[in-house]
Design a protein around this motif. Structure first.
Motif, mmCIF file in Angstrom:
data_model
loop_
_atom_site.group_PDB
_atom_site.id
_atom_site.type_symbol
_atom_site.label_atom_id
_atom_site.label_comp_id
_atom_site.label_asym_id
_atom_site.label_seq_id
_atom_site.Cartn_x
_atom_site.Cartn_y
_atom_site.Cartn_z
ATOM 1 N N PHE A 42 49.704 27.413 -7.516
ATOM 2 C CA PHE A 42 50.621 26.126 -7.722
ATOM 3 C C PHE A 42 49.823 25.156 -8.610
ATOM 4 N N LEU B 212 50.601 19.982 -0.551
ATOM 5 C CA LEU B 212 50.588 21.018 0.405
ATOM 6 C C LEU B 212 50.019 22.270 0.019
ATOM 7 N N ALA B 213 50.191 22.699 -1.410
ATOM 8 C CA ALA B 213 49.678 23.884 -1.723
ATOM 9 C C ALA B 213 48.084 23.715 -1.612
ATOM 10 N N ALA C 198 54.288 24.690 -13.933
ATOM 11 C CA ALA C 198 55.624 24.590 -13.091
ATOM 12 C C ALA C 198 56.689 25.391 -13.877
ATOM 13 N N ARG D 72 53.924 15.905 -2.968
ATOM 14 C CA ARG D 72 53.956 16.329 -1.828
ATOM 15 C C ARG D 72 53.848 17.773 -1.870
ATOM 16 N N SER D 73 54.541 18.375 -2.729
ATOM 17 C CA SER D 73 54.343 19.755 -3.137
ATOM 18 C C SER D 73 52.885 20.282 -3.549
ATOM 19 N N TYR D 74 52.464 19.536 -4.431
ATOM 20 C CA TYR D 74 51.150 19.841 -4.975
ATOM 21 C C TYR D 74 49.985 19.727 -3.862
ATOM 22 N N VAL E 50 58.219 13.830 -4.701
ATOM 23 C CA VAL E 50 58.737 15.242 -4.356
ATOM 24 C C VAL E 50 57.798 16.206 -4.987
ATOM 25 N N ALA E 51 57.120 16.128 -6.182
ATOM 26 C CA ALA E 51 56.194 17.009 -6.694
ATOM 27 C C ALA E 51 54.837 16.684 -6.149
ATOM 28 N N HIS F 241 55.432 14.930 5.515
ATOM 29 C CA HIS F 241 55.513 16.235 4.803
ATOM 30 C C HIS F 241 54.526 17.162 5.380
ATOM 31 N N HIS G 238 54.439 20.764 8.104
ATOM 32 C CA HIS G 238 53.549 21.875 7.827
ATOM 33 C C HIS G 238 52.206 22.280 8.609
#
Length: 248
Positions: free
Chosen positions: A240, A224-225, A245, A220-222, A217-218, A38, A42
């Motif tokens: 973020f 990345l931000a 959320a 990798r989102s956190y 899922v959560a 992931h 990016h």
């Protein structure tokens, strides 16, 4: 041993920041594909490595320190040479899990307090330290993030490193309180210790468990931000981290 993830377009977008992932005891360096792929998609280079966790935190920290140096020394051979000249060694993120989570903090402390010599990078080049459910076998004067931005990731259903008061070695919130710079704590309800990797045993306890897929899922989102914010100055990405959320 190391595994490396990088953007297919790195020769067009480099130099890019480096993220190093140090696993925990009983874990394996190949268990973090969900983060490696992931983040690489990016625009980051991610290196995971075998971590010498069994003897304890000191060897964990040594493994992080030496693997970071070794990788930066050998970018001309990694990825068939496409990484050479395309990694920004002044923007390094260390992520560790469990004993590895304490190990990355101890690694930074050894550079700052004990004069541990690194060849290819300096303390200023570590822009963020992040621990996933870290142990705290040492005291906070020995495993100390000092003046470095520090992030804690933890699960409320962790059946291993609980964060509770039963043993000093699991009281990871003390590490956050010792940090002298910006800190963030990301605390997931219904998440156990090994949902943060692909293959550890199921240790989650309590009601309303969300499971490994939802956790990753959560996560990798956190991540990345968080990494965008600290390596590229994308301050809006901190929203973020700071906002719930449900109010995005």
């Amino acid at each position: 041993l190391q595994r490396v993830y990088y953007p297919t377009s790195i020769e067009d977008i480099g130099p890019v920041p480096l993220v190093v992932i140090s696993h925990g005891n009983g874990h394996h360096y190949t268990w973090y594909d969900y983060l490696g792929t992931h983040l690489a998609s990016h625009g980051y280079v991610v290196m995971t490595h075998t971590n010498n966790t069994v003897p304890g935190i000191e060897t964990c920290s040594t493994t992080t320190l030496t693997n970071t140096d070794y990788f930066l020394m050998n970018t001309d051979t990694a990825g068939d040479g496409v990484l050479d000249g395309n990694i920004d060694s002044s923007r390094i993120v260390w992520i560790g899990h469990s004993r590895g989570g304490e190990g990355v903090v101890r690694a930074y402390d050894r550079i700052v307090d004990e004069g541990y010599y690194t060849v290819m990078y300096s303390p200023e080049d570590i822009v963020l330290i992040s621990s996933i459910a870290p142990t705290l076998f040492y005291d906070v004067e020995t495993s100390d993030p000092h003046d470095k931005a520090y992030h804690l990731f933890a699960g409320a259903a962790d059946g291993d490193v609980t964060g509770g008061v039963e043993y000093p070695s699991v009281q990871y919130l003390r590490m956050v309180s010792a940090a002298e710079s910006t800190t963030q704590t990301t605390y997931f309800q219904g998440v156990g210790h090994n949902e943060f990797n692909c293959c550890g045993f199921a240790d989650a306890t309590g009601p309303d468990l969300i499971g490994r897929d939802a956790t990753q899922v959560a996560s990798r989102s956190y991540y990345l931000a968080l990494i965008h914010a600290y390596t590229q100055g994308h301050t809006a990405m901190m929203s973020f981290i700071k906002r719930r959320a449900d109010v995005f």
